[in-house]
Design a protein around this motif. Structure first.
Motif, PDB file in Angstrom:
ATOM      1  N   THR A   1     129.838  33.119 104.013  1.00  0.00           N
ATOM      2  CA  THR A   1     130.048  34.439 104.639  1.00  0.00           C
ATOM      3  C   THR A   1     131.215  35.166 103.965  1.00  0.00           C
ATOM      4  O   THR A   1     131.153  36.376 103.712  1.00  0.00           O
ATOM      5  CB  THR A   1     130.316  34.265 106.145  1.00  0.00           C
ATOM      6  N   GLU A   2     132.274  34.416 103.671  1.00  0.00           N
ATOM      7  CA  GLU A   2     133.446  35.057 103.047  1.00  0.00           C
ATOM      8  C   GLU A   2     133.081  35.646 101.676  1.00  0.00           C
ATOM      9  O   GLU A   2     133.407  36.798 101.372  1.00  0.00           O
ATOM     10  CB  GLU A   2     134.567  34.030 102.897  1.00  0.00           C
ATOM     11  N   SER A   3     132.373  34.829 100.863  1.00  0.00           N
ATOM     12  CA  SER A   3     131.960  35.321  99.530  1.00  0.00           C
ATOM     13  C   SER A   3     131.064  36.539  99.671  1.00  0.00           C
ATOM     14  O   SER A   3     131.185  37.520  98.934  1.00  0.00           O
ATOM     15  CB  SER A   3     131.195  34.265  98.752  1.00  0.00           C
ATOM     16  N   LEU A   4     130.149  36.470 100.648  1.00  0.00           N
ATOM     17  CA  LEU A   4     129.225  37.601 100.840  1.00  0.00           C
ATOM     18  C   LEU A   4     129.980  38.874 101.208  1.00  0.00           C
ATOM     19  O   LEU A   4     129.634  39.966 100.757  1.00  0.00           O
ATOM     20  CB  LEU A   4     128.241  37.276 101.964  1.00  0.00           C
ATOM     21  N   TYR A   5     131.012  38.700 102.048  1.00  0.00           N
ATOM     22  CA  TYR A   5     131.808  39.870 102.452  1.00  0.00           C
ATOM     23  C   TYR A   5     132.419  40.527 101.207  1.00  0.00           C
ATOM     24  O   TYR A   5     132.336  41.749 101.022  1.00  0.00           O
ATOM     25  CB  TYR A   5     132.911  39.447 103.438  1.00  0.00           C
TER      26      TYR A   5
END
Ligand code: SF4
Ligand code: SF4
Length: 453
Positions: A221-225
């Motif tokens: 999720t962090e990378s996607l953000y």
């Protein structure tokens, strides 16, 4: 006491940090708008360096022309394939730019999909789906455009005047649009995954970008953000860059097609304008007293040898030219192997105009002779005399540019200022002057043929 002070400082710092992206966005956005406005004002100044011409008549006809030709793209579809593709890119460009409004508001306020909170879910979903649909159509059209230019190599894109910067410029825009559309769809795809993971609120319907989800789904999720934010930033910076690239590109027609069609010549094709300078000379001969009152003692230059002798509509034509080559592909002189290309006439006029405007800015608003001019240094006499004045180029132009008017102005200069025309033409003009007909026979001898055996 110390602890409270420390906490207050920490809270202030946190608030400041959370506003940093908004501030950066505001600075980038303001710079882009500032430079764009500066370029538009510069363009207006350059165009108005041209001679005056009155095009304030028939306002309703002019508005109709503008709506039909510039907004409705009516002349584009005369070549169906490129015409329909161009209409798709044009409509897509306008529609997707509505999305831009939300991106700018999100950038300034730091919100996520601002409009989703203020319009009904079904309308918002419909709009986002519609934008995505057009993004795909634009992507397909632009790829076809690129193939036509670079693989199929359509003849009108291969002329000598299309080498170097004009070719690079045309390709640059296609690459730009491909990248912008891919960024837009990738931004939506990553946003959709973040919505599904409840990191973002549910907002929007993504019929096209949902096909890209498998490409990104394996990321945390962090990378996607960070990916979604990167696509968002690159997309908006790309659009602002595109806005400022326009001034240097043939894509100025996106803006200038509208005034260009509004101020186009509405007279019947083939009707030539009476030169004010010639009219004044004739009136001066017949009514010297009256004309002296009108302060016409200063002899005007006849015709045009350089860009500043052209009127402002002709200069605007030069900046509006899309370099599509439809004029050249209809030009009988060009088709029969003559040196003339009406597209080159417009491109040369713009190049010389740029040179003159740089000269004027360097010399504090005054043009300093640079031993160059439009005639001979850019447009040769051979090109000018190759024109049959058939108006096919004017008829073919999708935004009503008039290359013939520039050619005729330059020919008027050659004849009236330099008396340099082909010997055949000079003979014909002498005959008209002396015999009232193009043939070298005296009027009194006209009926002699009757007595011939
Ligand atoms: S008017 Fe001249 S430049 Fe235009 S198409 Fe005819 S021959 Fe070519
Ligand atoms: S003058 Fe018109 S038809 Fe010719 S290249 Fe320019 S835009 Fe195209």
């Amino acid at each position: 006491m110390f602890i409270f002070q420390f906490l207050e400082e920490k809270i202030n710092q946190t608030i400041m940090i959370s506003y940093i992206p908004n501030l950066i966005f505001l600075v980038i956005f303001s710079f882009a708008i500032f430079f764009f406005t500066r370029n538009i004002l510069k363009l207006r100044r350059i165009i108005l360096m041209g001679r005056d011409i009155d095009r304030s008549d028939r306002k309703s006809d002019r508005i109709k022309n503008m709506i039909r030709i510039a907004l409705g793209q009516s002349k584009m579809v005369t070549k169906p394939i490129s015409g329909i593709l161009h209409v798709v890119v044009y409509i897509g460009f306008i529609i997707i730019n509505i999305e831009l409004l939300e991106i700018v508001i999100d950038g300034i306020l730091g919100s996520h999909r601002f409009f989703s909170k203020y319009i009904s879910t079904s309308l918002y979903n419909f709009l986002i789906g519609f934008f995505e649909f057009f993004a795909l159509l634009v992507l397909i059209s632009v790829v076809i455009f690129w193939i036509r230019r670079n693989i199929v190599k359509i003849k009108r894109f291969l002329s000598a005047e299309m080498k170097g910067w004009p070719k690079m410029d045309a390709d640059n825009i296609l690459y730009f649009e491909i990248v912008l559309m891919l960024l837009f769809l990738s931004m939506n795809a990553t946003d959709l995954i973040l919505q599904n993971r409840e990191y973002y609120n549910q907002a929007g319907f993504f019929p096209i970008s949902s096909f890209l989800v498998p490409l990104f789904d394996s990321f945390s999720t962090e990378s996607l953000y960070y990916m979604e934010r990167s696509f968002w930033w690159l997309h908006i910076i790309g659009i602002l860059f595109f806005l400022n690239y326009l001034y240097y590109s043939k894509h100025l027609h996106i803006l200038l097609a509208f005034p260009n069609t509004y101020y186009a010549n509405l007279e019947a094709k083939g009707k030539f304008e009476i030169l004010e300078s010639v009219k004044n000379e004739v009136l001066l001969m017949f009514y010297p007293e009256k004309m002296q009152d009108k302060n016409t003692s200063q002899v005007e230059k006849f015709g045009a040898s350089d860009v500043l002798d052209l009127n402002w509509v002709q200069l605007m034509n030069a900046y509006s030219c899309t370099e599509c080559g439809r004029c050249t592909s209809e030009c009988p002189a060009n088709l029969t192997g003559k040196k003339l290309s009406p597209r080159k006439i417009m491109m040369d006029t713009r190049d010389r105009l740029e040179e003159v405007s740089v000269n004027i800015s360097k010399n504090n608003g005054v043009f300093k002779d640079d031993a160059n001019q439009l005639l001979d240094n850019f447009i040769s006499r051979e090109e000018l005399w190759a024109c049959t004045s058939c108006n096919a180029c004017v008829d073919a132009c999708p935004i009503n540019i008039d290359p013939l008017s520039i050619i005729m102005r330059m020919r008027q200069y050659l004849i009236m200022e330099e008396s340099s025309a082909h010997s055949d033409l000079n003979n014909m003009m002498n005959n008209i002057e002396n015999n009232g007909a193009p043939w070298p026979f005296n009027q009194q001898d006209r009926e002699l043929w009757i007595q011939e055996p």
